[in-house]
Each structure stands twice: as structure tokens, then as C-alpha cells.
Enzyme design. Structure first.
Site, short mmCIF file in Angstrom:
data_model
loop_
_atom_site.label_atom_id
_atom_site.label_comp_id
_atom_site.label_asym_id
_atom_site.label_seq_id
_atom_site.Cartn_x
_atom_site.Cartn_y
_atom_site.Cartn_z
N ASP A 130 0.85 -1.19 0.00
CA ASP A 130 0.00 0.00 0.00
C ASP A 130 0.88 1.24 0.00
O ASP A 130 1.89 1.31 0.70
CB ASP A 130 -0.91 -0.02 1.23
CG ASP A 130 -2.07 0.95 1.10
OD1 ASP A 130 -3.22 0.49 1.02
OD2 ASP A 130 -1.84 2.18 1.08
N ILE A 131 0.48 2.26 -0.77
CA ILE A 131 1.28 3.48 -0.90
C ILE A 131 1.25 4.31 0.39
O ILE A 131 2.15 5.12 0.62
CB ILE A 131 0.77 4.31 -2.10
CG1 ILE A 131 1.84 5.25 -2.62
CG2 ILE A 131 -0.51 5.07 -1.77
CD1 ILE A 131 1.52 5.85 -3.97
N ASN A 182 -12.92 -3.57 2.26
CA ASN A 182 -13.97 -2.57 2.40
C ASN A 182 -14.91 -2.69 1.20
O ASN A 182 -14.45 -2.78 0.07
CB ASN A 182 -13.35 -1.17 2.47
CG ASN A 182 -12.48 -0.99 3.70
OD1 ASN A 182 -12.81 -1.48 4.77
ND2 ASN A 182 -11.35 -0.32 3.54
N GLY A 234 -15.65 2.73 3.64
CA GLY A 234 -14.33 3.31 3.45
C GLY A 234 -13.64 2.90 2.18
O GLY A 234 -12.46 3.21 1.99
N GLN A 235 -14.34 2.18 1.28
CA GLN A 235 -13.69 1.81 0.02
C GLN A 235 -13.45 3.06 -0.82
O GLN A 235 -14.36 3.88 -1.00
CB GLN A 235 -14.57 0.82 -0.77
CG GLN A 235 -13.86 0.27 -2.00
CD GLN A 235 -14.68 -0.79 -2.76
OE1 GLN A 235 -15.84 -1.04 -2.42
NE2 GLN A 235 -14.07 -1.38 -3.77
N SER A 236 -12.22 3.19 -1.31
CA SER A 236 -11.88 4.37 -2.12
C SER A 236 -11.39 3.98 -3.51
O SER A 236 -11.42 4.81 -4.42
CB SER A 236 -10.82 5.22 -1.41
OG SER A 236 -9.63 4.47 -1.21
N HIS A 294 -10.00 -5.56 -3.43
CA HIS A 294 -8.68 -5.78 -2.83
C HIS A 294 -8.84 -6.22 -1.39
O HIS A 294 -9.70 -5.72 -0.67
CB HIS A 294 -7.80 -4.52 -2.91
CG HIS A 294 -8.46 -3.26 -2.45
ND1 HIS A 294 -9.37 -2.58 -3.22
CD2 HIS A 294 -8.34 -2.56 -1.30
CE1 HIS A 294 -9.79 -1.50 -2.57
NE2 HIS A 294 -9.20 -1.47 -1.39
N LEU A 295 -7.98 -7.14 -0.99
CA LEU A 295 -7.82 -7.48 0.41
C LEU A 295 -6.68 -6.63 0.95
O LEU A 295 -5.61 -6.56 0.34
CB LEU A 295 -7.47 -8.96 0.60
CG LEU A 295 -8.42 -10.01 0.03
CD1 LEU A 295 -7.89 -11.41 0.39
CD2 LEU A 295 -9.83 -9.83 0.57
N HIS A 296 -6.90 -5.99 2.10
CA HIS A 296 -5.81 -5.37 2.85
C HIS A 296 -5.25 -6.44 3.77
O HIS A 296 -5.99 -7.03 4.56
CB HIS A 296 -6.30 -4.23 3.74
CG HIS A 296 -6.85 -3.04 3.02
ND1 HIS A 296 -6.13 -1.88 2.86
CD2 HIS A 296 -8.06 -2.81 2.46
CE1 HIS A 296 -6.87 -0.98 2.23
NE2 HIS A 296 -8.06 -1.51 1.98
P1 5GP Z 1 -9.72 1.22 0.16
O1 5GP Z 1 -9.84 2.58 0.80
O2 5GP Z 1 -10.41 1.22 -1.20
O3 5GP Z 1 -10.17 0.08 1.02
O4 5GP Z 1 -8.18 0.97 -0.07
C1 5GP Z 1 -7.47 1.55 -1.11
C2 5GP Z 1 -6.01 1.55 -0.72
O5 5GP Z 1 -5.26 1.82 -1.87
C3 5GP Z 1 -5.64 2.62 0.32
O6 5GP Z 1 -5.12 1.99 1.48
C4 5GP Z 1 -4.60 3.48 -0.41
O7 5GP Z 1 -3.55 3.91 0.43
C5 5GP Z 1 -4.12 2.55 -1.51
N1 5GP Z 1 -3.67 3.24 -2.70
C6 5GP Z 1 -4.28 4.28 -3.33
N2 5GP Z 1 -3.59 4.63 -4.42
C7 5GP Z 1 -2.52 3.79 -4.50
C8 5GP Z 1 -1.44 3.67 -5.43
O8 5GP Z 1 -1.33 4.39 -6.42
N3 5GP Z 1 -0.53 2.69 -5.18
C9 5GP Z 1 -0.64 1.86 -4.11
N4 5GP Z 1 0.31 0.94 -3.94
N5 5GP Z 1 -1.64 1.95 -3.21
C10 5GP Z 1 -2.58 2.90 -3.42
#
Ligand code: 5GP
Ligand code: ZN
Length: 117
Positions: A34-35, A90, A96-98, A103-105
Site C-alpha cells: 500500500d502506498i 472494504n 471506506g472503500q476508495s 482488494h484485500l488489505h
Molecule cells: P480502500 O480505501 O479502497 O479500502 O483501499 C485503497 C487503498 O489503496 C488505500 O489503502 C490506499 O492507500 C491505496 N492506494 C491508493 N492509491 C494507490 C497507489 O497508487 N498505489 C498503491 N500501492 N496503493 C494505493
């Protein structure tokens, strides 16, 4: 559903068009760091195929679901997370999905509170 969404960030990462720190890949899944990590180990495990979220899976995706969790186990082993770790997905904006590519965290390497916020 097509395999790829032209506007999807994680489809671009899967295709290698946006760089990522990959930790594992196979025919079905790609995993990368994750970034903005929320734990010492924070890896995202995604299907190669574009699936918007867990709720969009069908019974035909049982194999894929198994591959996602198998990847999580391998990454946890490689990271030495024998004391425990968390796997989260999420589903939808309220959760909180963005990024709307399933994806699994995989989070580990520190104690974690329950319930999540
Ligand atoms: P969500 O909020 O959808 O559950 O998780 C999305 C995740 O993607 C976040 O934890 C965010 O930090 C990560 N993320 C967003 N943009 C990028 C990217 O360009 N590269 C990587 N490696 N992770 C990203
Ligand atoms: Zn996608």
C-alpha cells in the site's frame, strides 16, 4: 464484465502502467505494498481481473476467492506474521472503500484494536 476497466487505478497497476512494489503475483492475483501503509506490513491483494468489490463476486468466482486468501497466507508467512494479522476488504463508500477494484488489505506487525473505526 470485461477483464479491465480503463479508468481503474488497480487495473493500471496490474498492467504495470503504474509502478508498484509487488510482493507476489500469479495467474489470478497480484499483491503490492500500500502506498500509505497503516501498519508495518500493509499489502493489497487484488485479482488481475477487474471486479469492483467483494459484493460483485459470484459463485463462479470461488476459485478466485480461494486464490486471494492463499496469497494472503503466503505473504503473511513471508513477512513473519506468526503472531497474527488482519485481512480486511472494504465494500462500498460507507465502509471506506476508495478504489473500486476488489482488494484485500493484509495488515500486520503491530497490535490492532477491535472493532475498527
Ligand atoms: P480502500 O480505501 O479502497 O479500502 O483501499 C485503497 C487503498 O489503496 C488505500 O489503502 C490506499 O492507500 C491505496 N492506494 C491508493 N492509491 C494507490 C497507489 O497508487 N498505489 C498503491 N500501492 N496503493 C494505493
Ligand atoms: Zn480494476
Amino acid at each position: 464484465m470485461t477483464d479491465r476497466d480503463a479508468d481503474c487505478l488497480f487495473c493500471k497497476i496490474v498492467a504495470g502502467e503504474i509502478p508498484s512494489d509487488r510482493v507476489l503475483e500469479d495467474d489470478d492475483v497480484v499483491a503490492f505494498r500500500d502506498i500509505a501503509p497503516r501498519a508495518p506490513t500493509h499489502v493489497l491483494i487484488v485479482p488481475r481481473r477487474h471486479v469492483p468489490d467483494m459484493h460483485a463476486l459470484t459463485d463462479a468466482d470461488d476459485h478466485l476467492l480461494g486464490r486471494l486468501f492463499a496469497a494472503a497466507r503466503r505473504i503473511a508467512d513471508d513477512a513473519g506474521l506468526g503472531n497474527g494479522y488482519r485481512v480486511v476488504t472494504n465494500v462500498g463508500p460507507e465502509a471506506g472503500q476508495s478504489v473500486f477494484h476488489l482488494h484485500l488489505h493484509l495488515l500486520g506487525g503491530r497490535p490492532m484494536a477491535w472493532p475498527p473505526g
